[in-house]
Write a protein that holds these residues in place. Structure first.
Motif, PDB file in Angstrom:
ATOM      1  N   LYS A 275      48.972 -24.947  19.864  1.00 61.63           N
ATOM      2  CA  LYS A 275      49.939 -24.537  20.896  1.00 61.63           C
ATOM      3  C   LYS A 275      51.008 -25.627  21.023  1.00 61.63           C
ATOM      4  O   LYS A 275      50.881 -26.691  20.438  1.00 61.63           O
ATOM      5  CB  LYS A 275      49.240 -24.405  22.253  1.00 61.63           C
ATOM      6  CG  LYS A 275      48.218 -23.300  22.336  1.00 61.63           C
ATOM      7  CD  LYS A 275      47.681 -23.241  23.764  1.00 61.63           C
ATOM      8  CE  LYS A 275      46.490 -22.312  23.880  1.00 61.63           C
ATOM      9  NZ  LYS A 275      45.925 -22.313  25.237  1.00 61.63           N
ATOM     10  N   GLY A 276      52.010 -25.359  21.832  1.00 61.11           N
ATOM     11  CA  GLY A 276      52.993 -26.393  22.162  1.00 61.11           C
ATOM     12  C   GLY A 276      54.109 -26.537  21.146  1.00 61.11           C
ATOM     13  O   GLY A 276      54.818 -27.546  21.138  1.00 61.11           O
ATOM     14  N   LYS A 277      54.299 -25.528  20.268  1.00 58.74           N
ATOM     15  CA  LYS A 277      55.396 -25.601  19.280  1.00 58.74           C
ATOM     16  C   LYS A 277      56.681 -25.113  19.936  1.00 58.74           C
ATOM     17  O   LYS A 277      56.692 -24.063  20.601  1.00 58.74           O
ATOM     18  CB  LYS A 277      55.085 -24.699  18.075  1.00 58.74           C
ATOM     19  CG  LYS A 277      53.730 -24.943  17.430  1.00 58.74           C
ATOM     20  CD  LYS A 277      53.677 -26.275  16.748  1.00 58.74           C
ATOM     21  CE  LYS A 277      52.330 -26.473  16.058  1.00 58.74           C
ATOM     22  NZ  LYS A 277      52.147 -27.888  15.656  1.00 58.74           N
ATOM     23  N   GLU A 278      57.743 -25.848  19.703  1.00 55.43           N
ATOM     24  CA  GLU A 278      59.031 -25.480  20.299  1.00 55.43           C
ATOM     25  C   GLU A 278      59.556 -24.176  19.689  1.00 55.43           C
ATOM     26  O   GLU A 278      59.517 -23.992  18.482  1.00 55.43           O
ATOM     27  CB  GLU A 278      60.031 -26.615  20.054  1.00 55.43           C
ATOM     28  CG  GLU A 278      61.307 -26.415  20.812  1.00 55.43           C
ATOM     29  CD  GLU A 278      62.227 -27.646  20.744  1.00 55.43           C
ATOM     30  OE1 GLU A 278      61.723 -28.782  20.588  1.00 55.43           O
ATOM     31  OE2 GLU A 278      63.443 -27.441  20.844  1.00 55.43           O
ATOM     32  N   ILE A 279      60.044 -23.283  20.533  1.00 56.25           N
ATOM     33  CA  ILE A 279      60.566 -21.987  20.060  1.00 56.25           C
ATOM     34  C   ILE A 279      62.090 -22.028  20.142  1.00 56.25           C
ATOM     35  O   ILE A 279      62.649 -22.377  21.183  1.00 56.25           O
ATOM     36  CB  ILE A 279      60.045 -20.828  20.941  1.00 56.25           C
ATOM     37  CG1 ILE A 279      58.515 -20.845  20.987  1.00 56.25           C
ATOM     38  CG2 ILE A 279      60.550 -19.476  20.433  1.00 56.25           C
ATOM     39  CD1 ILE A 279      57.907 -19.870  21.998  1.00 56.25           C
ATOM     40  N   SER A 280      62.760 -21.659  19.043  1.00 59.60           N
ATOM     41  CA  SER A 280      64.225 -21.625  19.097  1.00 59.60           C
ATOM     42  C   SER A 280      64.740 -20.269  18.634  1.00 59.60           C
ATOM     43  O   SER A 280      64.023 -19.506  17.995  1.00 59.60           O
ATOM     44  CB  SER A 280      64.808 -22.736  18.221  1.00 59.60           C
ATOM     45  OG  SER A 280      64.418 -22.518  16.882  1.00 59.60           O
ATOM     46  N   GLY A 281      65.954 -19.984  18.974  1.00 59.27           N
ATOM     47  CA  GLY A 281      66.632 -18.775  18.480  1.00 59.27           C
ATOM     48  C   GLY A 281      66.540 -17.576  19.407  1.00 59.27           C
ATOM     49  O   GLY A 281      67.117 -16.526  19.111  1.00 59.27           O
ATOM     50  N   ILE A 282      65.831 -17.687  20.517  1.00 59.55           N
ATOM     51  CA  ILE A 282      65.658 -16.530  21.406  1.00 59.55           C
ATOM     52  C   ILE A 282      67.019 -15.981  21.845  1.00 59.55           C
ATOM     53  O   ILE A 282      67.237 -14.774  21.870  1.00 59.55           O
ATOM     54  CB  ILE A 282      64.809 -16.906  22.649  1.00 59.55           C
ATOM     55  CG1 ILE A 282      63.368 -17.200  22.231  1.00 59.55           C
ATOM     56  CG2 ILE A 282      64.841 -15.777  23.690  1.00 59.55           C
ATOM     57  CD1 ILE A 282      62.442 -17.611  23.360  1.00 59.55           C
ATOM     58  N   GLU A 283      67.950 -16.900  22.136  1.00 61.59           N
ATOM     59  CA  GLU A 283      69.265 -16.458  22.650  1.00 61.59           C
ATOM     60  C   GLU A 283      70.073 -15.730  21.574  1.00 61.59           C
ATOM     61  O   GLU A 283      71.044 -15.049  21.887  1.00 61.59           O
ATOM     62  CB  GLU A 283      70.033 -17.646  23.253  1.00 61.59           C
ATOM     63  CG  GLU A 283      70.455 -18.749  22.293  1.00 61.59           C
ATOM     64  CD  GLU A 283      69.293 -19.532  21.664  1.00 61.59           C
ATOM     65  OE1 GLU A 283      68.167 -19.517  22.204  1.00 61.59           O
ATOM     66  OE2 GLU A 283      69.509 -20.146  20.597  1.00 61.59           O
TER      67      GLU A 283
END
Ligand code: AMP
Ligand code: GLY
Length: 423
Positions: A350-358
């Motif tokens: 767990k704890g992985k940074e998530i990018s690109g949602i926007e």
């Protein structure tokens, strides 16, 4: 009105997203929620089984309606906790009584219910360690594959389907005598194998009348082509193409009506969702399971297809006007594709940074296992994000969900690229 949703998955984000749009919604709280629910309401750090803290919060915040997402609090009796409490008894709790929740909490209870009310399902018998030998004899009377089901809740792992008779006998013994699934398998239901395609129908009832929600199909296995380990669900589509109006009418006549009437005849209080898992055997729908809540990720396609005000419908359950309410469904297809953590459904980090949602524009981003860590959205579970899209056809919608899936990144991201492949 002020509303509290219990749960923390994609299902609860989809409910919160929909309820937040209602003109009747004043304040919306989600306990414990996730990074997505915090965008449409306020997260509250209370566990779904912490009834005492839930009560305190409800009274402090003037909550009038509580929607229970997962089965656990229902099976644990949250409904009677409310009804037997002077201060809570008038608050509308969407979910069945503890007895009603046994439809999911005990496979044997569900089977007895179906037989009592002539609801089509697989033939079965139930066994414990005290009649293990009879269990072996029953297995010998069946043809492979053999279906063994732990009676109680086993986190979705309690069903075994085995091709070899000896293996089936060994597993039966491991379940009833050696507590393979703890106390959940002290009773085991053995049933006839049903060969066909699965689908789910969803019903909402006030215990008297009911409304049929859109049908859906989920994809439970981790691997493409429905291979590998079972998961909570890797994607879903709605509607199910072969479940046309005539098919659903048949399901209503043979299954939905007798289920709601059966609950009434048995004096089981039930104000909530019924999730009916079916197998279509040569055009004949048969029940494989009841769940006493909505499915996840099915909710992420079923709820967005509802055009009507969901909170208004739920309010009707509390104030006796449910049968008068409209339920309008869009003709558009909806699909959802689940992004999961590398390693899931086995060990994962767990704890992985998530990018690109926007960057996602064509899909609704429903958070499942995420958390907001000082402004950074990070993974916080096996199933991380569900990407729901609409389309004129299932194919159109899927194209959007897959393209959105490529825009979001986190270390170890995996998703199935073949949702809907079998339809
Ligand atoms: P359940 O937890 O009862 O839904 O069972 C888990 C999965 O096992 C179902 O989604 C089906 O794929 C399969 N299954 C359960 N019961 C049967 C049955 N009688 N025949 C064939 N497959 C079954
Ligand atoms: N997706 C299956 C379930 O919610 O049980």
């Amino acid at each position: 009105m002020n509303v509290l949703i219990l749960g923390s998955g994609g299902r609860e984000h989809a409910f919160a997203w929909k309820i937040a749009k209602s003109s009747s919604c004043n304040q919306l709280f989600i306990a414990p929620g996730n990074a997505g629910t915090a965008q449409v309401g306020t997260n509250v750090n209370i566990g779904v089984n912490d009834f005492a803290s839930i009560k305190e919060f409800i009274l402090a915040e003037n909550i009038e309606l509580v929607l229970v997402g997962p089965e656990d609090p229902l099976v644990n009796g949250i409904y009677s906790f409310f009804k037997e409490d002077e201060q809570l008894k008038n608050i509308s709790l969407i979910g069945p009584s503890k007895e009603g929740a046994q439809l999911e909490g005990s496979k044997e209870f569900a089977k007895e219910f179906m037989f009592r009310h002539n609801i089509p399902t697989a033939k079965y018998q139930a066994f414990t360690k005290d009649n293990l030998a009879d269990g072996y004899t029953f297995l010998e009377s069946l043809e492979a594959p053999y279906v063994l089901k732990a009676d109680g809740l086993a986190a979705g792992k309690g069903v075994l389907i085995l091709n070899d008779l000896q293996e089936a006998k060994d597993e039966l013994k491991a379940m009833v005598a050696d507590a393979k699934f703890g106390t959940a398998s002290s009773t085991v239901v053995i049933e006839e194998f049903l060969d066909g395609i699965e689908l789910s129908v969803f019903v909402i009832t006030d215990g008297d009348s009911y409304k049929i929600l859109p049908s859906a199909k989920d994809y439970k296995r981790i691997g493409e082509g429905d291979t590998g380990l079972n998961t909570g669900g890797m994607g879903a589509i709605s509607p199910v193409p072969f479940a046309d109006r005539f098919y659903i009418e048949k399901v209503e006549r043979e299954i939905i009506k007798p289920t709601v009437e059966g609950l009434k005849k048995d004096n089981i209080e039930y104000k909530g969702f019924i999730f009916i898992g079916l197998i279509n055997v040569k055009g004949e729908p048969k029940v494989i399971e009841y769940n006493v809540r909505m499915g996840d990720p099915e909710t992420e396609v079923v709820i967005p297809r509802i055009k009507s005000d969901l909170l208004n419908l739920l309010k009707g359950i509390g104030d006796g006007t449910f049968s008068e309410k409209d339920l309008n469904i869009t003709d558009e297809a909806a699909t959802t594709v689940m992004l999961v953590s590398g390693g899931y459904p086995e060990a994962y980090e767990k704890g992985k940074e998530i990018s690109g949602i926007e960057q996602v524009e064509e899909s609704i981003v429903f958070h499942a296992g995420t958390k907001n860590d000082n402004g950074t959205i990070k993974t916080n579970g096996g199933r991380v994000i569900a990407l729901t899209s609409f389309g004129e056809t299932m194919e159109d919608a899927l194209e959007k969900s897959f393209s959105s899936a490529e825009k979001i990144s986190f270390e170890g991201k995996y998703y199935r690229k073949d949702i809907g492949f079998d339809l």
